[in-house]
Design a protein around this motif. Sequence first.
Motif, PDB file in Angstrom:
ATOM      1  N   ASP A 221      -6.716  12.751 -29.207  1.00  0.00           N
ATOM      2  CA  ASP A 221      -6.191  11.956 -30.281  1.00  0.00           C
ATOM      3  C   ASP A 221      -7.415  11.825 -31.324  1.00  0.00           C
ATOM      4  O   ASP A 221      -6.967  11.262 -32.493  1.00  0.00           O
ATOM      5  CB  ASP A 221      -5.628  11.000 -29.885  1.00  0.00           C
ATOM      6  N   THR A 222      -8.676  11.828 -31.177  1.00  0.00           N
ATOM      7  CA  THR A 222      -9.637  11.709 -31.861  1.00  0.00           C
ATOM      8  C   THR A 222     -10.030  12.737 -32.842  1.00  0.00           C
ATOM      9  O   THR A 222     -10.934  12.797 -33.693  1.00  0.00           O
ATOM     10  CB  THR A 222     -11.014  11.492 -30.853  1.00  0.00           C
ATOM     11  N   GLY A 223      -9.082  13.938 -32.705  1.00  0.00           N
ATOM     12  CA  GLY A 223      -9.225  15.055 -33.602  1.00  0.00           C
ATOM     13  C   GLY A 223     -10.399  16.309 -33.308  1.00  0.00           C
ATOM     14  O   GLY A 223     -10.822  16.811 -34.309  1.00  0.00           O
ATOM     15  N   VAL A 224     -10.765  16.310 -32.156  1.00  0.00           N
ATOM     16  CA  VAL A 224     -11.418  16.985 -31.748  1.00  0.00           C
ATOM     17  C   VAL A 224     -10.684  18.232 -30.720  1.00  0.00           C
ATOM     18  O   VAL A 224      -9.816  17.869 -29.955  1.00  0.00           O
ATOM     19  CB  VAL A 224     -12.597  16.599 -30.327  1.00  0.00           C
ATOM     20  N   SER A 225     -10.841  19.334 -31.385  1.00  0.00           N
ATOM     21  CA  SER A 225     -10.269  20.622 -30.728  1.00  0.00           C
ATOM     22  C   SER A 225     -11.411  21.369 -29.910  1.00  0.00           C
ATOM     23  O   SER A 225     -12.209  21.747 -30.460  1.00  0.00           O
ATOM     24  CB  SER A 225      -9.510  21.481 -31.709  1.00  0.00           C
ATOM     25  N   GLN A 226     -10.863  21.866 -28.613  1.00  0.00           N
ATOM     26  CA  GLN A 226     -11.736  22.515 -27.819  1.00  0.00           C
ATOM     27  C   GLN A 226     -10.688  23.798 -27.501  1.00  0.00           C
ATOM     28  O   GLN A 226      -9.619  23.776 -27.135  1.00  0.00           O
ATOM     29  CB  GLN A 226     -11.999  21.978 -26.399  1.00  0.00           C
ATOM     30  N   GLN A 227     -11.465  25.273 -27.744  1.00  0.00           N
ATOM     31  CA  GLN A 227     -10.772  26.357 -27.749  1.00  0.00           C
ATOM     32  C   GLN A 227     -11.358  27.276 -26.468  1.00  0.00           C
ATOM     33  O   GLN A 227     -12.586  27.210 -26.548  1.00  0.00           O
ATOM     34  CB  GLN A 227     -10.777  26.885 -29.145  1.00  0.00           C
ATOM     35  N   VAL A 254     -12.608  15.722 -23.608  1.00  0.00           N
ATOM     36  CA  VAL A 254     -13.837  14.412 -24.289  1.00  0.00           C
ATOM     37  C   VAL A 254     -13.870  13.356 -23.491  1.00  0.00           C
ATOM     38  O   VAL A 254     -13.158  12.491 -23.155  1.00  0.00           O
ATOM     39  CB  VAL A 254     -13.314  14.172 -25.739  1.00  0.00           C
ATOM     40  N   ILE A 255     -15.224  13.013 -23.403  1.00  0.00           N
ATOM     41  CA  ILE A 255     -15.575  11.682 -22.648  1.00  0.00           C
ATOM     42  C   ILE A 255     -16.111  10.887 -23.565  1.00  0.00           C
ATOM     43  O   ILE A 255     -17.150  11.089 -24.350  1.00  0.00           O
ATOM     44  CB  ILE A 255     -16.743  12.017 -21.433  1.00  0.00           C
ATOM     45  N   PRO A 256     -15.647   9.592 -23.726  1.00  0.00           N
ATOM     46  CA  PRO A 256     -16.224   8.599 -24.465  1.00  0.00           C
ATOM     47  C   PRO A 256     -17.529   8.061 -24.130  1.00  0.00           C
ATOM     48  O   PRO A 256     -17.600   7.875 -22.950  1.00  0.00           O
ATOM     49  CB  PRO A 256     -14.941   7.433 -24.789  1.00  0.00           C
ATOM     50  N   ALA A 257     -18.574   7.811 -25.039  1.00  0.00           N
ATOM     51  CA  ALA A 257     -19.862   7.402 -24.618  1.00  0.00           C
ATOM     52  C   ALA A 257     -19.987   5.816 -24.663  1.00  0.00           C
ATOM     53  O   ALA A 257     -19.506   5.523 -25.957  1.00  0.00           O
ATOM     54  CB  ALA A 257     -20.715   8.014 -25.415  1.00  0.00           C
ATOM     55  N   ASN A 324     -19.346  10.702 -28.866  1.00  0.00           N
ATOM     56  CA  ASN A 324     -18.577  11.021 -27.542  1.00  0.00           C
ATOM     57  C   ASN A 324     -19.168  12.582 -27.057  1.00  0.00           C
ATOM     58  O   ASN A 324     -19.932  13.105 -27.627  1.00  0.00           O
ATOM     59  CB  ASN A 324     -17.094  11.169 -27.869  1.00  0.00           C
ATOM     60  N   LEU A 325     -18.845  13.089 -25.837  1.00  0.00           N
ATOM     61  CA  LEU A 325     -19.292  14.150 -25.467  1.00  0.00           C
ATOM     62  C   LEU A 325     -17.859  15.000 -25.114  1.00  0.00           C
ATOM     63  O   LEU A 325     -17.103  14.610 -24.467  1.00  0.00           O
ATOM     64  CB  LEU A 325     -20.010  13.862 -24.053  1.00  0.00           C
ATOM     65  N   ALA A 326     -17.917  16.306 -25.737  1.00  0.00           N
ATOM     66  CA  ALA A 326     -17.062  17.399 -25.272  1.00  0.00           C
ATOM     67  C   ALA A 326     -17.425  17.953 -23.994  1.00  0.00           C
ATOM     68  O   ALA A 326     -18.538  18.369 -23.859  1.00  0.00           O
ATOM     69  CB  ALA A 326     -16.881  18.226 -26.175  1.00  0.00           C
ATOM     70  N   PHE A 327     -16.522  18.082 -23.053  1.00  0.00           N
ATOM     71  CA  PHE A 327     -16.916  18.383 -21.638  1.00  0.00           C
ATOM     72  C   PHE A 327     -16.203  19.905 -21.274  1.00  0.00           C
ATOM     73  O   PHE A 327     -14.946  19.800 -21.515  1.00  0.00           O
ATOM     74  CB  PHE A 327     -16.702  17.495 -20.545  1.00  0.00           C
ATOM     75  N   ASP A 349     -18.600  32.103 -23.303  1.00  0.00           N
ATOM     76  CA  ASP A 349     -19.060  32.384 -24.481  1.00  0.00           C
ATOM     77  C   ASP A 349     -17.892  32.154 -25.629  1.00  0.00           C
ATOM     78  O   ASP A 349     -18.377  31.705 -26.765  1.00  0.00           O
ATOM     79  CB  ASP A 349     -19.631  33.920 -24.581  1.00  0.00           C
ATOM     80  N   SER A 350     -16.781  32.164 -25.091  1.00  0.00           N
ATOM     81  CA  SER A 350     -15.412  31.984 -26.047  1.00  0.00           C
ATOM     82  C   SER A 350     -15.373  30.586 -26.302  1.00  0.00           C
ATOM     83  O   SER A 350     -14.284  30.095 -27.125  1.00  0.00           O
ATOM     84  CB  SER A 350     -14.292  32.576 -25.490  1.00  0.00           C
ATOM     85  N   TYR A 351     -15.881  29.568 -25.631  1.00  0.00           N
ATOM     86  CA  TYR A 351     -15.689  28.178 -25.768  1.00  0.00           C
ATOM     87  C   TYR A 351     -16.158  27.888 -26.941  1.00  0.00           C
ATOM     88  O   TYR A 351     -17.573  27.904 -27.331  1.00  0.00           O
ATOM     89  CB  TYR A 351     -16.222  27.591 -24.522  1.00  0.00           C
ATOM     90  N   THR A 352     -15.475  27.092 -27.781  1.00  0.00           N
ATOM     91  CA  THR A 352     -15.583  26.649 -29.104  1.00  0.00           C
ATOM     92  C   THR A 352     -15.085  25.141 -29.361  1.00  0.00           C
ATOM     93  O   THR A 352     -14.133  24.832 -28.604  1.00  0.00           O
ATOM     94  CB  THR A 352     -15.396  27.410 -30.398  1.00  0.00           C
ATOM     95  N   ILE A 353     -15.916  24.394 -30.214  1.00  0.00           N
ATOM     96  CA  ILE A 353     -15.436  23.017 -30.615  1.00  0.00           C
ATOM     97  C   ILE A 353     -15.230  22.903 -32.034  1.00  0.00           C
ATOM     98  O   ILE A 353     -15.985  23.356 -32.836  1.00  0.00           O
ATOM     99  CB  ILE A 353     -16.331  21.809 -29.857  1.00  0.00           C
ATOM    100  N   GLU A 354     -14.133  22.284 -32.434  1.00  0.00           N
ATOM    101  CA  GLU A 354     -14.093  21.727 -33.799  1.00  0.00           C
ATOM    102  C   GLU A 354     -13.869  20.321 -33.923  1.00  0.00           C
ATOM    103  O   GLU A 354     -13.076  19.634 -33.148  1.00  0.00           O
ATOM    104  CB  GLU A 354     -12.844  22.570 -34.399  1.00  0.00           C
ATOM    105  N   GLN A 355     -14.369  19.830 -35.120  1.00  0.00           N
ATOM    106  CA  GLN A 355     -14.506  18.317 -35.055  1.00  0.00           C
ATOM    107  C   GLN A 355     -13.840  18.002 -36.524  1.00  0.00           C
ATOM    108  O   GLN A 355     -14.198  18.466 -37.608  1.00  0.00           O
ATOM    109  CB  GLN A 355     -15.579  17.596 -34.980  1.00  0.00           C
ATOM    110  N   LYS A 356     -12.940  16.795 -36.623  1.00  0.00           N
ATOM    111  CA  LYS A 356     -12.636  16.491 -37.994  1.00  0.00           C
ATOM    112  C   LYS A 356     -13.516  15.409 -38.395  1.00  0.00           C
ATOM    113  O   LYS A 356     -14.224  14.660 -37.792  1.00  0.00           O
ATOM    114  CB  LYS A 356     -11.242  16.019 -37.977  1.00  0.00           C
TER     115      LYS A 356
END
Length: 356
Positions: A221-227, A254-257, A324-327, A349-356
């Motif tokens: 819901d925070t707009g973080v996409s993990q692929q 995603v872990i809130p800090a 926050n931390l993407a895990f 290696d294919s793991y990626t992150i997109e943030q708004k």
Amino acid sequence: MKKHIFLLAIFSFSLSVFALPGVKSFLPDMSGQYVYYKDSTFERESYTGFLYYDEGTYAIRYYAPMVKDKKKPLAEKDIRILFTVDAAQDHVELTGERIISTVTPEDTDLINYIHDILYELTSRRQKVSYFTDKTASRQEYEQFGGKVTMIFDVLIPIFNLKSISTMDGKPAFTLVTAGQLASSEDNSFFDFKGFPVTLVDKHHAFKKKKSTKADFTYQTDTGVSQQIQLDSQWKQSMDNLWLLENSAILAMDVIPAPKESADTYLPLLTRRMMLGTEQSYPVLAWLSITTENKKTTISNLHYKPSTESVTQDFKILTTLKNGNLAFFTLTIFNEAYTKNRAYFQKIIDSYTIEQK
């Protein structure tokens, strides 16, 4: 809609903070954390372990496996002592002790040794200045033949001690495993008996099959996409959890800090993730931790004696724009991993992150 596994619950840690007497540490020690060292004080294979219960209570265990030698056989040795100390003092002042294992008069020297090493390691940790990463200290240590080099690392609980080596570089006291007890019923600390000479898992084979590629996205819901890029051999069990037959498990979150511990939250999580879980012991000689571009990657082997299984474990923590931390976590049985390294590395290696 598929369910979502909340990974923070898996890696949460007690907020009760404890410390060695007279030591100011960058990271707090948590109740139930323990460490084991291979101890060359003795001619036979020996391990000395330390466990924190609370700020005034420790357990120390000396363990030596049975030696099956026709000329000089040796029985298994397992000595366990609980200590209480005055937590208000800036030095170790014992207020009580209780031997919780069977001992004989022949064990007197070992019991004295256990006493001495609690005093010694606390005193030597006190001599090291406050540090936030790693540091080395040259000290005189008669038990190990004179001058030694002591390597300290904040990620290691209790004494922050990684190793003691003699002047000629020989290992004298070396960290082999560390863990976090899951509950008061968790006996992982007292059950540890070292590692097999060869860490092999022959019970979990995996053979790649012809399959189609599949891209998966997990969005919060925070707009973080993990692929992640997988294939049709993987089955999605929850929104953020995938299984590869009985060979591997992969998850993202995603872990809130917390704002009150922003400076130490990442290293605290890194420490927690390098520690063993219930009846599963990390082989810390294989531990690798790298940090680059706000991404911390932790990889290691874990051994579970009850099933004689070995797993290869990969975890990635990425600091996001909002703190926050993407895990990401991928655990693979070692037999499957060693025969398909390129396949699993391509997934990582294919793991990626997109943030708004």
